[in-house]
Design a protein around this motif. Structure first.
Motif, PDB file in Angstrom:
ATOM      1  N   GLU A  58     -26.490  -3.076 -18.230  1.00 11.66           N
ATOM      2  CA  GLU A  58     -26.020  -4.372 -18.711  1.00 11.66           C
ATOM      3  C   GLU A  58     -27.201  -5.312 -18.903  1.00 11.66           C
ATOM      4  O   GLU A  58     -28.202  -5.239 -18.178  1.00 11.66           O
ATOM      5  N   ILE A  59     -27.063  -6.205 -19.871  1.00 10.57           N
ATOM      6  CA  ILE A  59     -28.115  -7.192 -20.084  1.00 10.57           C
ATOM      7  C   ILE A  59     -27.882  -8.399 -19.168  1.00 10.57           C
ATOM      8  O   ILE A  59     -26.773  -8.644 -18.717  1.00 10.57           O
ATOM      9  N   LYS A  60     -28.942  -9.125 -18.881  1.00  7.33           N
ATOM     10  CA  LYS A  60     -28.823 -10.372 -18.139  1.00  7.33           C
ATOM     11  C   LYS A  60     -28.276 -11.448 -19.085  1.00  7.33           C
ATOM     12  O   LYS A  60     -28.297 -11.272 -20.312  1.00  7.33           O
ATOM     13  N   PRO A  61     -27.764 -12.559 -18.544  1.00  5.15           N
ATOM     14  CA  PRO A  61     -27.265 -13.631 -19.409  1.00  5.15           C
ATOM     15  C   PRO A  61     -28.292 -13.990 -20.483  1.00  5.15           C
ATOM     16  O   PRO A  61     -29.470 -14.231 -20.183  1.00  5.15           O
ATOM     17  N   THR A  62     -27.846 -13.962 -21.732  1.00  2.00           N
ATOM     18  CA  THR A  62     -28.734 -14.174 -22.873  1.00  2.00           C
ATOM     19  C   THR A  62     -28.117 -15.193 -23.811  1.00  2.00           C
ATOM     20  O   THR A  62     -26.932 -15.072 -24.171  1.00  2.00           O
ATOM     21  N   GLU A  63     -28.874 -16.177 -24.206  1.00  2.00           N
ATOM     22  CA  GLU A  63     -28.363 -17.230 -25.080  1.00  2.00           C
ATOM     23  C   GLU A  63     -27.819 -16.632 -26.364  1.00  2.00           C
ATOM     24  O   GLU A  63     -28.466 -15.822 -27.021  1.00  2.00           O
ATOM     25  N   GLY A  64     -26.592 -17.030 -26.720  1.00  2.00           N
ATOM     26  CA  GLY A  64     -25.977 -16.584 -27.959  1.00  2.00           C
ATOM     27  C   GLY A  64     -25.115 -15.342 -27.801  1.00  2.00           C
ATOM     28  O   GLY A  64     -24.368 -14.991 -28.711  1.00  2.00           O
ATOM     29  N   VAL A  82     -31.846   4.155 -27.287  1.00  2.00           N
ATOM     30  CA  VAL A  82     -31.195   4.820 -28.422  1.00  2.00           C
ATOM     31  C   VAL A  82     -30.110   3.953 -29.048  1.00  2.00           C
ATOM     32  O   VAL A  82     -29.720   4.184 -30.191  1.00  2.00           O
ATOM     33  N   ARG A  83     -29.601   2.971 -28.294  1.00  2.00           N
ATOM     34  CA  ARG A  83     -28.523   2.139 -28.832  1.00  2.00           C
ATOM     35  C   ARG A  83     -28.530   0.762 -28.180  1.00  2.00           C
ATOM     36  O   ARG A  83     -28.786   0.626 -26.978  1.00  2.00           O
ATOM     37  N   ILE A  84     -28.216  -0.246 -28.992  1.00  2.00           N
ATOM     38  CA  ILE A  84     -28.106  -1.628 -28.531  1.00  2.00           C
ATOM     39  C   ILE A  84     -26.724  -2.141 -28.918  1.00  2.00           C
ATOM     40  O   ILE A  84     -26.367  -2.152 -30.102  1.00  2.00           O
ATOM     41  N   LYS A  85     -25.915  -2.527 -27.926  1.00  4.06           N
ATOM     42  CA  LYS A  85     -24.578  -3.070 -28.191  1.00  4.06           C
ATOM     43  C   LYS A  85     -24.503  -4.466 -27.581  1.00  4.06           C
ATOM     44  O   LYS A  85     -24.677  -4.619 -26.376  1.00  4.06           O
ATOM     45  N   LEU A  86     -24.204  -5.457 -28.410  1.00  5.50           N
ATOM     46  CA  LEU A  86     -24.148  -6.833 -27.935  1.00  5.50           C
ATOM     47  C   LEU A  86     -22.865  -7.509 -28.406  1.00  5.50           C
ATOM     48  O   LEU A  86     -22.416  -7.292 -29.530  1.00  5.50           O
ATOM     49  N   LYS A  87     -22.299  -8.316 -27.530  1.00  4.69           N
ATOM     50  CA  LYS A  87     -21.121  -9.114 -27.883  1.00  4.69           C
ATOM     51  C   LYS A  87     -21.555 -10.568 -28.021  1.00  4.69           C
ATOM     52  O   LYS A  87     -22.172 -11.134 -27.121  1.00  4.69           O
ATOM     53  N   TYR A  88     -21.230 -11.161 -29.159  1.00  2.00           N
ATOM     54  CA  TYR A  88     -21.609 -12.550 -29.407  1.00  2.00           C
ATOM     55  C   TYR A  88     -20.779 -13.506 -28.556  1.00  2.00           C
ATOM     56  O   TYR A  88     -19.622 -13.235 -28.252  1.00  2.00           O
ATOM     57  N   ALA A  89     -21.394 -14.615 -28.191  1.00  2.00           N
ATOM     58  CA  ALA A  89     -20.679 -15.618 -27.390  1.00  2.00           C
ATOM     59  C   ALA A  89     -19.551 -16.255 -28.189  1.00  2.00           C
ATOM     60  O   ALA A  89     -18.502 -16.592 -27.646  1.00  2.00           O
ATOM     61  N   ASP A  90     -19.763 -16.430 -29.484  1.00  5.27           N
ATOM     62  CA  ASP A  90     -18.746 -17.007 -30.358  1.00  5.27           C
ATOM     63  C   ASP A  90     -17.847 -15.874 -30.861  1.00  5.27           C
ATOM     64  O   ASP A  90     -18.292 -14.979 -31.568  1.00  5.27           O
ATOM     65  N   SER A  91     -16.576 -15.902 -30.487  1.00  7.09           N
ATOM     66  CA  SER A  91     -15.647 -14.827 -30.844  1.00  7.09           C
ATOM     67  C   SER A  91     -14.767 -15.163 -32.045  1.00  7.09           C
ATOM     68  O   SER A  91     -13.852 -14.402 -32.377  1.00  7.09           O
ATOM     69  N   SER A  92     -15.028 -16.266 -32.716  1.00  5.55           N
ATOM     70  CA  SER A  92     -14.159 -16.725 -33.799  1.00  5.55           C
ATOM     71  C   SER A  92     -14.345 -15.906 -35.071  1.00  5.55           C
ATOM     72  O   SER A  92     -15.403 -15.328 -35.329  1.00  5.55           O
ATOM     73  N   LYS A  93     -13.296 -15.875 -35.883  1.00  5.21           N
ATOM     74  CA  LYS A  93     -13.351 -15.192 -37.179  1.00  5.21           C
ATOM     75  C   LYS A  93     -14.308 -15.931 -38.116  1.00  5.21           C
ATOM     76  O   LYS A  93     -14.982 -15.316 -38.945  1.00  5.21           O
ATOM     77  N   GLN A  94     -14.373 -17.228 -37.990  1.00  3.70           N
ATOM     78  CA  GLN A  94     -15.271 -18.019 -38.819  1.00  3.70           C
ATOM     79  C   GLN A  94     -16.722 -17.612 -38.580  1.00  3.70           C
ATOM     80  O   GLN A  94     -17.502 -17.459 -39.526  1.00  3.70           O
ATOM     81  N   PHE A  95     -17.076 -17.429 -37.309  1.00  6.05           N
ATOM     82  CA  PHE A  95     -18.434 -17.009 -36.969  1.00  6.05           C
ATOM     83  C   PHE A  95     -18.697 -15.612 -37.522  1.00  6.05           C
ATOM     84  O   PHE A  95     -19.781 -15.335 -38.056  1.00  6.05           O
ATOM     85  N   TYR A  96     -17.701 -14.718 -37.432  1.00  8.72           N
ATOM     86  CA  TYR A  96     -17.861 -13.360 -37.956  1.00  8.72           C
ATOM     87  C   TYR A  96     -18.102 -13.388 -39.466  1.00  8.72           C
ATOM     88  O   TYR A  96     -18.986 -12.681 -39.980  1.00  8.72           O
ATOM     89  N   ASN A  97     -17.324 -14.184 -40.164  1.00 13.17           N
ATOM     90  CA  ASN A  97     -17.483 -14.260 -41.613  1.00 13.17           C
ATOM     91  C   ASN A  97     -18.875 -14.743 -41.996  1.00 13.17           C
ATOM     92  O   ASN A  97     -19.471 -14.254 -42.973  1.00 13.17           O
ATOM     93  N   GLU A  98     -19.389 -15.702 -41.234  1.00 12.05           N
ATOM     94  CA  GLU A  98     -20.741 -16.195 -41.507  1.00 12.05           C
ATOM     95  C   GLU A  98     -21.776 -15.105 -41.209  1.00 12.05           C
ATOM     96  O   GLU A  98     -22.737 -14.925 -41.966  1.00 12.05           O
TER      97      GLU A  98
END
Length: 202
Positions: A58-64, A82-98
């Protein structure tokens, strides 16, 4: 050939134009995990289900970013990411579209849609080949309900070549002594009988 036609060709080959990505959220594919020990929690390292040769931390708390898992091999190139998986802090559809708009601007149109037809899970995939002939995949997804995947917005980048090499190495090492003996080229033994008597019980 006019300038507009040249521009179209460059746009159409977006992935080639942008080059294969390797860095995401400050982590770099094919680099050793110990180079990022100040950014991960090594005590959380666990083998990946159905791929025990790969470990994730797991990663440590990371901005964003809300969370993340960094996977590294243990066999062909021990410790290399071999792989990097990250979840964004902003979970909105608007953020995804951007995000999707900016991904397309940088890497061109995606190569494959991996989400479902009902758009509960929206996932677009880009595929690249880097200068070392490693296949790199990049997936950007938005998930509203699928509990098998991370909810919200997530990104995953994988060095598929390195991942497969590590699995192949692991499988070879896992062959037990009996299997290795079976794979040796033994000289055929003469059973003594000849003709059809060799094949019949008597």
């Amino acid at each position: 050939m006019g300038f507009s036609w040249i521009f179209f060709l460059m746009w159409a080959s977006g992935t080639a134009l942008a080059g294969a990505p390797h860095q995401l959220g400050g982590f770099v594919l094919n680099q050793k995990i110990n180079a990022f020990e100040d950014r991960v929690i090594m005590d959380t390292a666990l083998p990946v289900r159905y791929a025990e040769n790969i470990e994730e931390v797991e990663i440590k708390p990371t901005e964003g970013f809300e969370s993340g898992l960094i996977a590294y091999g243990t066999c062909s190139k021990p410790g290399h990411i071999v792989r990097i998986k990250l979840k964004y802090a902003d979970s909105s559809k608007q953020f995804y579209n951007e995000l999707l708009k900016r991904f397309k601007k940088r890497f061109g149109e995606p190569d494959e849609y991996q989400g479902d037809v009902f758009k509960i899970l929206i996932a677009w995939k880009w595929s690249f080949v880097d200068e070392q002939d490693h296949r790199i995949s990049l997936v950007l997804q938005h998930n509203t309900m699928d509990e098998e995947e991370k909810l919200g917005n997530a990104v995953k980048m994988t060095d598929t070549t390195l991942l497969e090499e590590d699995l192949k190495c692991y499988k070879l090492k896992q062959l037990d002594s009996r299997e290795r003996l079976r794979q040796r080229k033994w000289k055929a033994v003469d059973p003594g009988d000849t003709g059809w008597e060799r094949y019949l019980p008597h």
